[in-house]
Design an enzyme around this catalytic site. Structure first.
Site, short mmCIF file in Angstrom:
data_model
loop_
_atom_site.label_atom_id
_atom_site.label_comp_id
_atom_site.label_asym_id
_atom_site.label_seq_id
_atom_site.Cartn_x
_atom_site.Cartn_y
_atom_site.Cartn_z
N HIS A 75 22.05 -43.61 -17.73
CA HIS A 75 22.26 -44.61 -17.93
C HIS A 75 20.90 -45.46 -16.95
O HIS A 75 20.75 -45.11 -16.41
CB HIS A 75 22.84 -45.18 -16.13
CG HIS A 75 24.92 -44.38 -16.49
ND1 HIS A 75 25.94 -44.41 -15.19
CD2 HIS A 75 25.82 -44.59 -17.76
CE1 HIS A 75 26.79 -44.35 -15.70
NE2 HIS A 75 26.69 -44.70 -17.52
N TYR A 204 27.95 -49.17 -6.68
CA TYR A 204 27.99 -48.65 -5.72
C TYR A 204 28.72 -50.97 -4.36
O TYR A 204 28.30 -51.55 -4.87
CB TYR A 204 27.17 -49.13 -5.01
CG TYR A 204 26.02 -47.25 -5.16
CD1 TYR A 204 25.82 -47.48 -6.56
CD2 TYR A 204 26.18 -46.31 -3.63
CE1 TYR A 204 25.46 -45.81 -6.61
CE2 TYR A 204 26.00 -45.12 -4.60
CZ TYR A 204 25.15 -44.61 -5.70
OH TYR A 204 24.80 -43.40 -6.18
N PRO A 296 25.56 -37.62 -0.29
CA PRO A 296 25.63 -38.18 -0.79
C PRO A 296 25.23 -39.08 -1.59
O PRO A 296 25.44 -39.10 -3.08
CB PRO A 296 27.00 -37.34 -1.78
CG PRO A 296 28.23 -37.70 -0.32
CD PRO A 296 26.92 -36.86 0.36
N LYS A 300 21.67 -37.11 -4.32
CA LYS A 300 20.16 -36.11 -4.55
C LYS A 300 20.73 -34.76 -3.93
O LYS A 300 19.33 -33.72 -4.55
CB LYS A 300 19.49 -36.61 -2.97
CG LYS A 300 18.46 -37.61 -3.46
CD LYS A 300 17.67 -38.14 -4.83
CE LYS A 300 17.18 -39.37 -4.77
NZ LYS A 300 17.34 -39.56 -6.27
N TYR A 388 15.77 -43.46 -6.67
CA TYR A 388 16.92 -43.01 -7.06
C TYR A 388 17.27 -42.68 -7.99
O TYR A 388 17.78 -41.52 -8.77
CB TYR A 388 18.50 -44.67 -7.33
CG TYR A 388 19.34 -44.63 -7.80
CD1 TYR A 388 20.52 -44.05 -7.30
CD2 TYR A 388 19.66 -44.03 -9.20
CE1 TYR A 388 21.85 -43.75 -6.60
CE2 TYR A 388 21.76 -43.54 -9.54
CZ TYR A 388 22.53 -43.25 -8.35
OH TYR A 388 23.61 -43.44 -8.21
C1 LIG Z 1 31.65 -33.80 -3.05
C2 LIG Z 1 29.71 -33.98 -3.23
C3 LIG Z 1 29.54 -34.58 -3.75
C4 LIG Z 1 28.25 -34.56 -4.80
N1 LIG Z 1 27.50 -35.36 -5.08
C5 LIG Z 1 26.29 -35.72 -5.89
C6 LIG Z 1 26.04 -36.20 -6.17
O1 LIG Z 1 26.49 -37.16 -6.63
N2 LIG Z 1 24.38 -35.95 -6.61
C7 LIG Z 1 23.94 -35.28 -6.73
O2 LIG Z 1 22.86 -34.84 -6.34
N3 LIG Z 1 24.38 -34.02 -5.40
C8 LIG Z 1 26.09 -34.54 -5.41
N4 LIG Z 1 26.95 -33.58 -4.45
C9 LIG Z 1 26.29 -32.09 -3.71
C10 LIG Z 1 25.64 -31.04 -4.90
O3 LIG Z 1 26.88 -30.86 -5.14
C11 LIG Z 1 24.90 -29.96 -4.10
O4 LIG Z 1 23.83 -30.10 -3.70
C12 LIG Z 1 24.85 -29.44 -4.97
O5 LIG Z 1 25.77 -28.30 -5.17
C13 LIG Z 1 23.81 -28.02 -4.39
O6 LIG Z 1 23.59 -26.20 -5.10
P1 LIG Z 1 23.36 -25.32 -4.35
O7 LIG Z 1 22.98 -23.84 -6.03
O8 LIG Z 1 22.17 -25.29 -3.91
O9 LIG Z 1 24.57 -24.93 -3.40
P2 LIG Z 1 25.96 -24.77 -3.90
O10 LIG Z 1 26.24 -25.81 -5.41
O11 LIG Z 1 26.81 -24.46 -2.76
O12 LIG Z 1 26.05 -23.28 -4.75
C14 LIG Z 1 26.01 -22.13 -3.35
C15 LIG Z 1 26.79 -21.30 -3.93
O13 LIG Z 1 26.70 -19.65 -2.69
C16 LIG Z 1 27.80 -19.01 -2.92
N5 LIG Z 1 27.60 -18.19 -1.85
C17 LIG Z 1 27.68 -18.96 -0.60
N6 LIG Z 1 27.72 -17.56 0.26
C18 LIG Z 1 27.41 -16.21 -0.62
C19 LIG Z 1 27.39 -15.63 -0.03
N7 LIG Z 1 27.59 -14.59 1.10
N8 LIG Z 1 26.91 -14.61 -0.88
C20 LIG Z 1 27.20 -14.90 -2.47
N9 LIG Z 1 26.87 -16.49 -3.15
C21 LIG Z 1 27.36 -17.08 -1.84
C22 LIG Z 1 28.66 -20.02 -3.72
O14 LIG Z 1 30.32 -19.54 -3.61
C23 LIG Z 1 27.52 -21.00 -4.27
O15 LIG Z 1 28.66 -20.37 -5.96
C24 LIG Z 1 27.70 -33.69 -3.87
C25 LIG Z 1 28.65 -32.09 -3.33
C26 LIG Z 1 29.61 -32.55 -3.05
C27 LIG Z 1 30.24 -32.04 -1.81
#
Ligand SMILES: Cc1cc2nc3c(=O)[nH]c(=O)nc-3n(C[C@H](O)[C@H](O)[C@H](O)COP(=O)(O)OP(=O)(O)OC[C@H]3O[C@@H](n4cnc5c(N)ncnc54)[C@H](O)[C@@H]3O)c2cc1C
Length: 394
Positions: A75, A204, A296, A300, A388
């Protein structure tokens, strides 16, 4: 207790943990990834969908972008709607050709799991009772239960990629952490609908009844969000009620509206800004949501997680190839600079586009004036666009 050894122990198989494991593999560095949930659960979690240019570039460089190139939707612009009109911001034109790509986080995770399994390096799902120990020594340990046995994994470094509710950040003594936090008085009701997108780009919208976002996941699936109360029960929202509210908040005077279709999934997410400083304690390095959360609105969270692990993988490569620790020592400060930039932007987008019950008539007029300024000023649009699409990963 079964004992094993690895160079980098990674807690969490979200985007951060999986991408870190893959980047380390490309550098020839061993890792073990431990995930508390099942593989199906991790893949099916519907979350982010907006990839910054830097995330797309990272996936290409890491050779995990075949499907992204085929199925991702580039996009060049986004729309901002208010007062019944849509205004397009041409991000590519304003940023020298940078853009975003729509590709679901669950697709990113699926591709990274496939890549990991292809390397034959360990990735364990459904591990229990994970704990991190001896973090101030050269050989930190991760203890966990898996397959009915207790395990101890000795590492050079532990990467805390276990998200906001994980155990790694809470293993750092409180006196070594500074927490910055802001809760917002609203949440998002997010729905996935079997309805073809009626706009090629995201919309948006700020309406008197609150914020709404029109997005998509594929040529047949739309992803939509509605501002709601933070403790809203998604079950109180029938499909008819959801569509009526979406149509009201999103439709514009030029006749544009989202297409209606069966709702496949719905859920409510709270909105929070959160930063834990520093992102390191001894031999434990936090990455992604374990260290920071953004509302969200600025899209980011996933992108910050990717920028963190790219920096961490490069720093670990410098450690193993030339015994240099300077990049590792700079990991937290450099990450926090990027995080705070994203925090500011996400907070600004959120406050510009949401209604709050405490808003005064002055706040509403100011918010409207800000939106008018944004869509009427090339300088203001450039500021939004460059944040963005994201600054290049450093
Ligand atoms: C509804 C929603 C919409 C979003 N929209 C956007 C968007 O449009 N753009 C964007 O950039 N971001 C968005 N985000 C944010 C994005 O999803 C997160 O920032 C991203 O998932 C971060 O990745 P991560 O790997 O750091 O954490 P997570 O994806 O949370 O992964 C962490 C992992 O660790 C595991 N875990 C937890 N505790 C333990 C443990 N004790 N032992 C072993 N494993 C464990 C969990 O099960 C999980 O699989 C959104 C989030 C939500 C909830």
């Amino acid at each position: 207790m079964r004992s094993a050894r690895t160079q980098v122990g990674i807690v969490g198989a979200g985007p951060a943990g999986l991408m870190l494991g893959h980047l380390l593999h490309l550098h020839g560095i061993d890792s073990v990834i431990l995930e508390s949930r099942s593989r199906e659960h991790v893949i099916e979690r519907v979350r982010a969908g907006v990839l910054e240019q830097g995330t797309v570039d990272l996936m290409s460089d890491a050779r995990v972008a075949d499907r992204l190139r085929r199925e991702g939707m580039r996009h060049d612009g986004i729309h901002i709607a208010f007062g019944g009109a849509r205004h397009r911001i041409d991000m590519a034109e304003l940023t020298g050709g940078r853009a975003i790509t729509i590709y679901g986080q669950n697709e990113v995770v699926k591709d990274l799991i496939d890549a990991r399994l292809g390397t034959g390096r360990p990735l364990h799902f459904e591990v229990d009772a994970v704990g991190v120990h001896d973090l101030l020594t050269p050989h930190p340990k991760i203890r966990f239960d898996h397959g009915g046995a207790a395990h101890e994994l000795t590492c050079d470094v532990v990467a805390g990629c276990d998200g906001f509710h994980g155990i790694c950040r809470s293993a750092i003594p409180a006196e070594h952490l500074r927490i910055y936090e802001r809760e917002y008085p609203f949440g998002w009701l997010g729905v996935l609908a079997a309805a073809p997108p009626t706009s090629e780009e995201l919309v948006y919208s700020l309406h008197d009844r609150g914020f709404a976002l029109f997005s998509m996941r594929s040529p047949a699936i739309t992803r939509l969000y509605l501002q709601c109360a933070p403790d809203e029960n998604a079950d109180d929202w029938s499909d008819d009620r959801i569509w009526a509210e979406l149509i009201t908040r999103l439709s514009t005077a030029d006749g544009w509206a989202p297409a209606v279709g069966p709702i496949l999934q719905k859920g409510v997410t709270g909105m929070r800004s959160f930063v834990a400083e520093p992102m390191r304690y001894g031999r434990l390095f936090l990455a992604g949501d374990a260290a920071h959360i953004v509302p969200p609105t600025g899209a980011k969270g996933l992108n910050l997680a990717m920028a963190d692990v790219r920096r961490l993988a490069d720093a670990l490569d410098a450690l193993y190839t030339s015994r240099r620790e300077d990049a590792l020592n700079a990991y937290s400060d450099r990450g926090l600079r990027r995080t705070w930039r994203a925090q500011r932007f996400s907070w600004w987008m959120t406050s510009m586009l949401h209604r709050s019950e405490s808003d005064t008539p002055f706040d509403r007029r100011r918010q409207h004036a800000e939106l008018e300024y944004l869509v009427g000023s090339r300088a203001a649009m450039t500021s939004l666009a460059e944040n963005y699409v994201g600054v290049p990963f450093d």
